[in-house]
Scaffold this motif. Structure first.
Motif, mmCIF file in Angstrom:
data_model
loop_
_atom_site.group_PDB
_atom_site.id
_atom_site.type_symbol
_atom_site.label_atom_id
_atom_site.label_comp_id
_atom_site.label_asym_id
_atom_site.label_seq_id
_atom_site.Cartn_x
_atom_site.Cartn_y
_atom_site.Cartn_z
ATOM 1 N N ASP A 194 0.837 -1.195 0.000
ATOM 2 C CA ASP A 194 0.000 0.000 0.000
ATOM 3 C C ASP A 194 0.875 1.249 0.000
ATOM 4 N N LYS A 195 0.847 1.953 -1.119
ATOM 5 C CA LYS A 195 1.626 3.187 -1.262
ATOM 6 C C LYS A 195 0.698 4.327 -1.676
ATOM 7 N N GLN A 196 -0.462 4.426 -1.018
ATOM 8 C CA GLN A 196 -1.395 5.497 -1.327
ATOM 9 C C GLN A 196 -1.087 6.755 -0.529
ATOM 10 N N ASP A 197 -0.786 6.600 0.743
ATOM 11 C CA ASP A 197 -0.470 7.735 1.604
ATOM 12 C C ASP A 197 1.025 7.730 1.869
ATOM 13 N N LYS B 192 -4.599 7.036 -5.677
ATOM 14 C CA LYS B 192 -3.823 6.119 -6.515
ATOM 15 C C LYS B 192 -2.628 5.594 -5.736
ATOM 16 N N GLN B 193 -2.150 4.436 -6.129
ATOM 17 C CA GLN B 193 -0.895 3.921 -5.603
ATOM 18 C C GLN B 193 0.221 4.804 -6.163
ATOM 19 N N VAL B 194 1.143 5.199 -5.334
ATOM 20 C CA VAL B 194 2.258 6.053 -5.742
ATOM 21 C C VAL B 194 3.424 5.160 -6.132
ATOM 22 N N VAL C 250 4.903 4.384 3.889
ATOM 23 C CA VAL C 250 6.101 4.867 3.204
ATOM 24 C C VAL C 250 6.476 6.232 3.779
ATOM 25 N N ALA C 251 7.731 6.349 4.201
ATOM 26 C CA ALA C 251 8.257 7.585 4.770
ATOM 27 C C ALA C 251 9.443 8.021 3.922
ATOM 28 N N VAL C 252 9.346 9.216 3.333
ATOM 29 C CA VAL C 252 10.427 9.755 2.509
ATOM 30 C C VAL C 252 11.058 10.877 3.322
ATOM 31 N N SER D 164 14.344 0.167 5.330
ATOM 32 C CA SER D 164 14.300 0.843 4.032
ATOM 33 C C SER D 164 13.140 0.268 3.245
ATOM 34 N N LEU D 165 12.557 1.069 2.362
ATOM 35 C CA LEU D 165 11.488 0.580 1.503
ATOM 36 C C LEU D 165 12.097 -0.356 0.469
ATOM 37 N N GLN D 166 11.587 -1.562 0.413
ATOM 38 C CA GLN D 166 12.055 -2.535 -0.575
ATOM 39 C C GLN D 166 11.272 -2.335 -1.856
ATOM 40 N N LYS D 167 11.992 -2.273 -2.946
ATOM 41 C CA LYS D 167 11.364 -2.048 -4.268
ATOM 42 C C LYS D 167 10.830 -3.344 -4.819
#
Length: 159
Positions: free
Chosen positions: A3-6, A59-61, A139-141, A156-159
């Protein structure tokens, strides 16, 4: 992480520090600004359980760094100068409502910044190197090098 919406765009590589706004603004900012991309075509629309109306979803980012880069470029990641410490002394920000001369609408990886008709303003403000982590299953940038996540003891965010 599916889930990469927010997306949380952090002001600093610090997960807890809040920022008190100076008058005439009121209140306190959390350590991050939430971002996302509205699904304007309604493909992810859902029914609001309270009103019964259909609401447009998010949308999914696919590129969280790019989305947060847009907020940095617009100057939205420096309210009340809270990130001035990250901006090089010789960096010239654009005048309000203008665009820095020769500005390229690209993130640190050379990708075109995400477009969103809701996002307007001046472009060309400083964009630090950004790193993707996972905080509270979101997800935290945050500004910093790839080792920033480990220093904060978050994955870390895994791709």
């Amino acid at each position: 992480m599916n889930d990469k919406q927010d997306i949380r765009c952090y002001f600093h590589a610090d997960l807890t520090t809040t920022h008190k706004l100076t008058p005439p603004q009121e209140g306190t900012l959390p350590p991050y600004m939430t971002a996302g991309i509205v699904d304007s075509d309604g493909a992810n629309a859902t029914k609001d359980p309270n009103t019964g109306h259909m609401t447009t979803g998010m949308k999914q980012v696919s590129n969280p760094v790019n989305l947060c880069s847009r907020l940095w470029s617009e100057g939205r990641m420096n309210p009340d100068g809270i990130t001035d410490d990250l901006i090089p002394a010789d960096f010239l920000s654009p005048a309000p409502g203008s665009q820095a001369p020769g500005y390229k609408f690209k993130d640190q990886n050379g990708n075109q910044l995400v477009t969103d008709p809701q996002m307007t303003g001046s472009f060309g403000h400083y964009i630090p190197h950004l790193t993707e982590c996972v905080v509270d299953n979101t997800v935290a940038v945050l500004p910093g090098d790839p080792g920033s996540c480990a220093r904060l003891r978050v994955p870390s965010l895994q791709k």
